[in-house]
Design a protein around this motif. Structure first.
Motif, mmCIF file in Angstrom:
data_model
loop_
_atom_site.group_PDB
_atom_site.id
_atom_site.type_symbol
_atom_site.label_atom_id
_atom_site.label_comp_id
_atom_site.label_asym_id
_atom_site.label_seq_id
_atom_site.Cartn_x
_atom_site.Cartn_y
_atom_site.Cartn_z
ATOM 1 N N UNK A 287 -1.440 26.023 10.879
ATOM 2 C CA UNK A 287 -2.662 26.768 10.128
ATOM 3 C C UNK A 287 -3.526 25.902 9.118
ATOM 4 N N UNK A 288 -2.858 24.733 8.776
ATOM 5 C CA UNK A 288 -3.870 23.757 7.894
ATOM 6 C C UNK A 288 -2.842 22.655 7.999
ATOM 7 N N UNK A 289 -3.572 21.309 7.424
ATOM 8 C CA UNK A 289 -2.962 20.270 7.148
ATOM 9 C C UNK A 289 -3.584 19.560 5.950
ATOM 10 N N UNK A 290 -2.476 19.072 5.181
ATOM 11 C CA UNK A 290 -3.015 18.456 3.754
ATOM 12 C C UNK A 290 -2.684 17.188 3.892
ATOM 13 N N UNK A 291 -3.620 16.384 3.677
ATOM 14 C CA UNK A 291 -3.662 14.887 3.754
ATOM 15 C C UNK A 291 -3.733 14.413 2.200
ATOM 16 N N UNK A 292 -2.847 13.838 1.552
ATOM 17 C CA UNK A 292 -2.870 13.585 -0.054
ATOM 18 C C UNK A 292 -3.390 14.693 -0.602
ATOM 19 N N UNK A 293 -4.712 14.990 -1.088
ATOM 20 C CA UNK A 293 -4.890 16.144 -2.027
ATOM 21 C C UNK A 293 -6.085 17.032 -0.973
ATOM 22 N N UNK A 294 -6.651 16.714 0.316
ATOM 23 C CA UNK A 294 -7.490 17.242 1.087
ATOM 24 C C UNK A 294 -7.028 18.186 2.075
ATOM 25 N N UNK B 127 0.943 -1.083 0.055
ATOM 26 C CA UNK B 127 -0.060 -0.074 -0.020
ATOM 27 C C UNK B 127 0.892 1.279 -0.008
ATOM 28 N N UNK B 128 0.607 2.200 -0.731
ATOM 29 C CA UNK B 128 1.374 3.406 -0.935
ATOM 30 C C UNK B 128 1.077 4.338 0.478
ATOM 31 N N UNK B 129 2.174 4.986 0.782
ATOM 32 C CA UNK B 129 1.931 5.756 1.963
ATOM 33 C C UNK B 129 1.220 6.972 1.524
ATOM 34 N N UNK B 130 0.537 7.660 2.443
ATOM 35 C CA UNK B 130 -0.553 8.843 2.169
ATOM 36 C C UNK B 130 0.523 10.002 2.353
ATOM 37 N N UNK B 131 0.443 11.061 1.709
ATOM 38 C CA UNK B 131 1.431 12.061 2.060
ATOM 39 C C UNK B 131 0.643 13.234 2.801
ATOM 40 N N UNK B 132 1.404 13.648 3.993
ATOM 41 C CA UNK B 132 0.923 14.749 4.658
ATOM 42 C C UNK B 132 1.880 15.789 4.759
ATOM 43 N N UNK B 133 1.181 17.255 4.445
ATOM 44 C CA UNK B 133 2.215 18.322 4.617
ATOM 45 C C UNK B 133 1.648 19.453 5.476
ATOM 46 N N UNK B 134 2.388 20.126 5.710
ATOM 47 C CA UNK B 134 1.785 21.342 6.583
ATOM 48 C C UNK B 134 2.110 22.684 6.143
#
Length: 120
Positions: free
Chosen positions: A23-30, A1-8
């Motif tokens: 301020x926000x969190x992006x998980x995959x494209x959400x 299973x591919x890892x889901x990317x999380x960025x801040x």
């Protein structure tokens, strides 16, 4: 299973809630944007003028966070709304009169409706 990317994403053009939230969190494209208050970033104070002025500033702050993630208000659901969150608190931080949060999708959006989907 591919890892889901999380960025801040981060921008100095919007307030940073001290010690608790990004301020926000992006998980995959959400993108989940933290509740924004009507704080003027330059002064660090609530804008004067009541709830309307604070709401306008909160939306300005949110727009800067969206830009930091490479998107804009067109990426926030403005039709075919997702499930919503509504809450009440005893008092907002810093004496705020309004707090606005949002969920956005990073990247181009195309609405598709299948046989079991409701079009608003």
């Amino acid at each position: 299973m591919d890892a889901i990317r999380r960025t801040i994403p981060y921008t100095p053009k919007a307030p940073l809630r001290q010690g608790v939230n990004s301020q926000a969190v992006v998980v995959d494209r959400t993108m989940y944007i933290s509740g924004q208050l009507g704080v003027d970033t330059a002064s660090g104070q609530m804008v004067p003028g009541g709830v309307q002025a604070q709401a306008k500033q909160a939306l300005t702050n949110m727009g800067e966070i969206l830009k930091a993630a490479g998107c804009g208000y067109e990426n926030v659901f403005s039709s075919n709304y997702p499930a919503r969150a509504a809450y009440q608190v005893a008092a907002l931080p810093r004496g705020g009169l309004v707090e606005i949060e949002a969920v956005a999708v990073v990247g181009p959006i195309t609405n598709a409706f299948g046989p079991n989907m409701h079009k608003l």
